[in-house]
Every structure is written in structure tokens, then in C-alpha cells.
Design an enzyme around this catalytic site. Sequence first.
Site, PDB file in Angstrom:
ATOM      1  N   ASP A   1       6.309   3.278   3.206  1.00 36.61           N
ATOM      2  CA  ASP A   1       7.297   2.538   4.003  1.00 36.61           C
ATOM      3  C   ASP A   1       6.517   1.583   4.914  1.00 36.61           C
ATOM      4  OD1 ASP A   1       9.074   1.540   5.810  1.00 36.61           O
ATOM      5  OD2 ASP A   1       9.806   3.479   6.530  1.00 36.61           O
TER       6      ASP A   1
ATOM      7  N   LYS B   1      10.832  -7.494  10.640  1.00 36.61           N
ATOM      8  CA  LYS B   1       9.660  -7.517  11.525  1.00 36.61           C
ATOM      9  C   LYS B   1       8.698  -8.631  11.075  1.00 36.61           C
ATOM     10  CE  LYS B   1      10.777  -2.706  11.650  1.00 36.61           C
ATOM     11  NZ  LYS B   1      11.461  -2.549  12.884  1.00 36.61           N
TER      12      LYS B   1
ATOM     13  N   TRP C   1      10.150   7.846  11.738  1.00 35.28           N
ATOM     14  CA  TRP C   1      10.571   7.193  10.488  1.00 35.28           C
ATOM     15  C   TRP C   1      10.216   8.022   9.272  1.00 35.28           C
ATOM     16  CZ3 TRP C   1      14.475   4.392  10.931  1.00 35.28           C
ATOM     17  CH2 TRP C   1      14.658   3.596  12.058  1.00 35.28           C
TER      18      TRP C   1
HETATM   19  C1  LIG Z   1       8.936   2.176   9.681  1.00 38.57           C
HETATM   20  C2  LIG Z   1      10.418   1.963   9.578  1.00 38.57           C
HETATM   21  N1  LIG Z   1      11.087   2.487   8.546  1.00 38.57           N
HETATM   22  C3  LIG Z   1      12.413   2.319   8.406  1.00 38.57           C
HETATM   23  C4  LIG Z   1      13.147   1.606   9.319  1.00 38.57           C
HETATM   24  C5  LIG Z   1      14.626   1.458   9.117  1.00 38.57           C
HETATM   25  O1  LIG Z   1      14.891   0.179   8.685  1.00 38.57           O
HETATM   26  P1  LIG Z   1      16.381  -0.368   8.471  1.00 38.57           P
HETATM   27  O2  LIG Z   1      16.997  -0.444   9.824  1.00 38.57           O
HETATM   28  O3  LIG Z   1      16.130  -1.696   7.828  1.00 38.57           O
HETATM   29  O4  LIG Z   1      17.085   0.572   7.579  1.00 38.57           O
HETATM   30  C6  LIG Z   1      12.500   1.020  10.407  1.00 38.57           C
HETATM   31  C7  LIG Z   1      13.280   0.235  11.385  1.00 38.57           C
HETATM   32  O5  LIG Z   1      12.859  -0.172  12.411  1.00 38.57           O
HETATM   33  C8  LIG Z   1      11.099   1.210  10.540  1.00 38.57           C
HETATM   34  O6  LIG Z   1      10.436   0.684  11.576  1.00 38.57           O
END
Ligand SMILES: Cc1ncc(COP(=O)(O)O)c(C=O)c1O
Length: 360
Positions: free
Chosen positions: A171, A195, A101
Site C-alpha cells: 500500500d 497525496k 493503515w
Molecule cells: C497508507 C494509506 N492507506 C490507505 C489510505 C486510505 O485511502 P482512501 O481514503 O483513498 O481509501 C490512506 C489514506 O490516507 C493511507 O494513507
Amino acid sequence: MRSFNFSAGPAALPLEVLEQARDELLDWQSSGTSVMEISHRSASFVRVAEEAESDLRDLLAIPSDYAVLFLQGGATGQFAAIPLNLTVPGSTTDFLNTGIWSLKAMREAGRYCSVHVAADESASGYTSVPAPSSIKLTPGAAYVHYTPNETIGGVEFPYVPETGAVPLVADMSSSILSRPIHLSKFALIYAGAQKNIGPSGLCLVIVRRDLIGNARPGTPSVWDYQAMANEGSMLNTPPTFGWYIAGLVFKWLKRQGGLAVIGERNRAKAAALYRAIDASEFYSNPVAHDARSWMNVPFTLRRPELDRRFIEEAAAAGLKNLEGHRSVGGMRASLYNAMPLAGVEALVAFMQDFEQRHGG
Ligand SMILES: Cc1ncc(COP(=O)(O)O)c(C=O)c1O
């Protein structure tokens, strides 16, 4: 019958929240309609929206010099919105690369500004966090970005990086509301809802007000933090049902006793699962002990040919969605706020039984 749902996201919601949403689905607050079927500008929905924000502010102790935005486009939208709002062309940003991520966030930011990798854990296969002293920050960077909890690798920072005067951006998609934090250490926190907050489709941004108002020309209005803050996140139609459910989740969290109680519960849940993994020769978790996530626990079997069987038998026993991320394989148990300790105990009992039957 409800299962114990270990999905990484969209993930389990508290049963009480689902029951309340069910009970009031057809006739919300005696309106004769559902909450999904009314104007976002109606007095009754505006009350829902304001109460959700104020409960979130209570839970995280968010002071008034931070704006709270309820946006769309997921955390991935924010990978672009953050550089659009906080940088100018030619700015440098620092990224701590600790997993898939943070890598994705970094790559997207690289389309708008210069990205410096201030710490890189890829050599460990993303099973560790950097020692604080090893982080090489750029003086005068526009911001430092990190991912406190890497959902896929199951790696979580046990500390908040010190960045001095440089704004710290986090994030928190998979760790928000999982324990108390010192909000003042962060300039911007963002989190996809699916989540610990509610259904997918909503993304929270908590941002220091002095940092907004300088979005680049060309930034889409729905991702211009100042434009959204001016309109109470209702520059356009927000995801009203998601916002309503988030509000119910925040009230549920307050009823549990707030984040100190929730944090203690999460610590105990994770400890019980890691204890079972560490006590066995059959299961293992690759993450450095000081970087093990409370929210996402990946584990492998000594006999990987049994992975499918493990997942199927677990599902038949009411333990659902334990497959690891497609990029890493194995298993992953996500233990977000809505997972009760009883779910972890049931998983541990199943793991011990499975090992007895197949471990030899
Ligand atoms: C730590 C983290 N950042 C970003 C995301 C991406 O999120 P989204 O699918 O809402 O764009 C996720 C998705 O699981 C995540 O776990």
C-alpha cells in the site's frame, strides 16, 4: 496568496500543475470545452489517458508484464479488491502490522481470507518497523501485505521485505513516486491518488499480469483486475479529471528529473525537519530513527497545552494544516513531492521562533 500546505491528504499539488489546469480549464486544447466535459472514449481523452500511463511507466520503470489500472474506490476499496482478486476462500495471507493503515487493510482482508500477522509493531505504539529477521512468513501464503509508509504514525520501511516466491503487495498511498524503487520486488502496488499523484477519486493499481484473471465469482466487475485491464480501466466512466491531473503531475515529475532527483529532494526536506526537532528540547518525534518517514513527520510539543496555539499561529504565518491525525494528536507535517524545501525551511524557522517565545 498560496500557503505552504502540510496536509496529509488530500494534499498539496505542484503549483505548475495547478496553473496549467487553470489556464486550460475553460478551453482545453482549443476544444472549446474543459477536459472534464468530454467523453472518456474520445480520441483526445484516450490520448491523455495513454500518455499518463506511459509517463508513469517511465517514472517507475514498469515493464510490460505489469498492468497499470486507474480505478475508483480509493485505497480502501483495494483493501477488499486485493483478496477478491488474489485469494480463494481458505487462502492464508500474511500482514505486517505497522500502524493504523496496515491494521485497516488487514481487517478488511479478514472478511475474505485467513489473515496471519507476520510482524506486529503495536507494542511499540507503532513507532517502529520489524527487523527483517523477525518477520514470520507463512510458506505458501497467497501474498504478503505491508504498508511501506504509515501516513498517520509517520513510520516508513527503510527496506523492502524479502518474500521469496510469495507475491509482495504494498500500500504505497503515501509514498508512491517519492523515491526510486525496484519494481520487480513487488507483485502489486496500490495507491490512493490524493497525496503524490493528484486529486482524490483515483486509485492506481500496478499488478503483475500473471496474478490477474482469477477473481472470485461475485467480485464487482469494476474491481476485477482482468476485466478492468481488458478495457484499459474504462469498463465504466473513469474519474477523467483526476486522471488528467495525474498525467500533468507525472509530466511535472519528469521535468524535475525523475524519481532520483525527487528522492534526493525528499531526503533533504525530511532531514532538515528531523534535525530541527532533534536539536530542540521542546519538540519531539516518537519514531525509531531507522523508521522515520520522509513523507509524514509527526511531532509533539513539550507543553501540549500549546498545541492549538502552535497550529493557529503557524496557519497565520502561512503554514497550513499541521494538526496531527485525530487519533494521535500533536502535529504532523506532510512533506509530499509538491512541498518545496522552502516550505520546510519556513516551518523550521517558525518552530524555532515559537520555541523562543514559549519554550521557557
Ligand atoms: C497508507 C494509506 N492507506 C490507505 C489510505 C486510505 O485511502 P482512501 O481514503 O483513498 O481509501 C490512506 C489514506 O490516507 C493511507 O494513507
